[in-house]
Enzyme design. Structure first.
Site, PDB file in Angstrom:
ATOM      1  NE  ARG A 269      -3.413  -2.343   2.892  1.00  0.00           N
ATOM      2  CZ  ARG A 269      -3.056  -3.488   3.490  1.00  0.00           C
ATOM      3  NH1 ARG A 269      -1.820  -3.609   3.991  1.00  0.00           N
ATOM      4  NH2 ARG A 269      -3.917  -4.477   3.619  1.00  0.00           N
TER       5      ARG A 269
ATOM      6  CE  LYS B 198      -6.143  -1.490   6.484  1.00  0.00           C
ATOM      7  NZ  LYS B 198      -7.280  -1.770   5.573  1.00  0.00           N
TER       8      LYS B 198
ATOM      9  CG  HIS C  82      -5.241   0.487  -3.781  1.00  0.00           C
ATOM     10  ND1 HIS C  82      -4.392   0.810  -2.739  1.00  0.00           N
ATOM     11  CD2 HIS C  82      -6.045  -0.495  -3.293  1.00  0.00           C
ATOM     12  CE1 HIS C  82      -4.682   0.081  -1.687  1.00  0.00           C
ATOM     13  NE2 HIS C  82      -5.669  -0.722  -1.995  1.00  0.00           N
TER      14      HIS C  82
ATOM     15  NE  ARG D 103      -3.248  -3.721  -1.341  1.00  0.00           N
ATOM     16  CZ  ARG D 103      -2.603  -4.476  -0.451  1.00  0.00           C
ATOM     17  NH1 ARG D 103      -1.286  -4.556  -0.489  1.00  0.00           N
ATOM     18  NH2 ARG D 103      -3.260  -5.161   0.460  1.00  0.00           N
TER      19      ARG D 103
ATOM     20  CG  HIS E 202      -5.824  -8.914   1.630  1.00  0.00           C
ATOM     21  ND1 HIS E 202      -6.116  -9.315   0.339  1.00  0.00           N
ATOM     22  CD2 HIS E 202      -5.776  -7.555   1.594  1.00  0.00           C
ATOM     23  CE1 HIS E 202      -6.225  -8.252  -0.426  1.00  0.00           C
ATOM     24  NE2 HIS E 202      -6.034  -7.177   0.299  1.00  0.00           N
TER      25      HIS E 202
ATOM     26  CE1 TYR F 294      -6.656  -7.134  -6.642  1.00  0.00           C
ATOM     27  CE2 TYR F 294      -6.590  -8.208  -4.492  1.00  0.00           C
ATOM     28  CZ  TYR F 294      -6.510  -7.065  -5.267  1.00  0.00           C
ATOM     29  OH  TYR F 294      -6.292  -5.850  -4.666  1.00  0.00           O
TER      30      TYR F 294
END
Length: 300
Positions: A150, A174, A246, A249, A272, A281
């Protein structure tokens, strides 16, 4: 804001920080969403959070639709308030959750935008590596695509996070979750050239920080700065359309799956928490295969 609302919101934010270990970005969203409802309470002359009824929650939902907000935004706000009241119920500060039965609007599923491999090749070819800025831009583009990190993670990278012997990078993700992500030969070469040459020239004021990517003044490159850099590079290329960080990504994940990578590995690389976040995806890959078939099969 009334005192009981202030106190409750403060408790909830502490819960998100300490117990849930949420990222700063996530906490800001919760705070924004709840403050929006508190303004609604004031407009409706609702004096306390414990006075909010199911009918008030429904009225607030209607209010959001009347303001023509996106369904995704509305769903997030209702979800935030549901979590907030669930926490208050757990702490026995209220007796029921007025948002528990409020249905969240169905969100239109959009496939992530990504670049085809041929398009990225054009973007990389448009990069100049003569100037310090050019070297930085090439290294930035190579790393974003090579790792799928990110933009917020990219701006936090320090020199010490890079291990060139193993071609891996320590990414601070994150929710304070760290992970190691590998990068390939092209990114390795671009990063070394930038660090040994371009970055040193950009640090004109002899600043002592070790943030990897710097701006033209030698200070740390911000998320906004990354977007500006990518837009400038895109405009100089032969590509049409638009770019946002993004997309790199999304391209990283899509190209891995298209070339046979398993979903669990891609999940780990992307950082994730849930596999469901990565599964989108597979839809992109399937759509890519479908278009390839329709464009090339003689009886399609």
């Amino acid at each position: 804001m009334l005192k009981d609302v202030n106190d409750s919101l403060k408790l909830f934010i502490e819960y998100l920080q300490i117990e849930k270990n949420c990222s700063k970005y996530t906490i800001e969203h919760y705070h924004h969403d709840i403050c929006g409802f508190i303004m609604f309470m004031s407009e409706q002359s609702i004096a306390s959070i414990s006075e909010v009824q199911y009918s008030d929650a429904r009225l607030y939902l209607t209010n959001l639709f009347e303001r023509k907000l996106a369904r995704k935004t509305i769903a997030r706000r209702i979800s935030s308030l549901r979590s907030f009241y669930k926490f208050l119920l757990r702490e026995e500060l209220i007796q029921d959750n007025p948002f528990a039965l409020v249905s969240i609007p169905k969100i239109e599923k959009r496939l992530p935008e990504f670049f085809y491999e041929e398009e990225l090749e054009q973007l990389f070819k448009s990069c100049e590596t003569v100037t310090p800025i050019g070297q930085r831009n090439k290294a930035l583009l190579e790393l974003l695509y090579a790792t799928g990190i990110r933009v917020s993670e990219c701006c936090q990278i320090r020199i010490k996070d890079l291990d060139f012997s193993l071609s891996t990078i320590l990414v601070h993700g994150k929710g304070s979750k760290d992970r190691y992500v590998p990068f390939g030969k092209q990114a390795n070469v671009a990063l070394k050239q930038y660090i040994q040459n371009g970055r040193l020239e950009l640090l004109t004021n002899k600043q002592s920080h070790d943030v990897l990517f710097v701006n033209y003044r030698g200070g740390p490159l911000t998320e906004r700065g990354v977007r500006t850099v990518l837009n400038s590079m895109f405009e100089k290329s032969t590509l049409n359309g638009k770019i946002h960080p993004h997309m790199l990504r999304h391209s990283f994940a899509t190209h891995l799956l298209n070339n046979g990578a398993d979903m669990r590995s891609v999940q780990e690389l992307l950082g994730h928490a849930f596999l469901s976040s990565t599964q989108v995806y597979t839809h992109v890959s399937n759509e890519y295969l479908r278009k390839t078939y329709m464009n090339h099969h003689p009886r399609a």
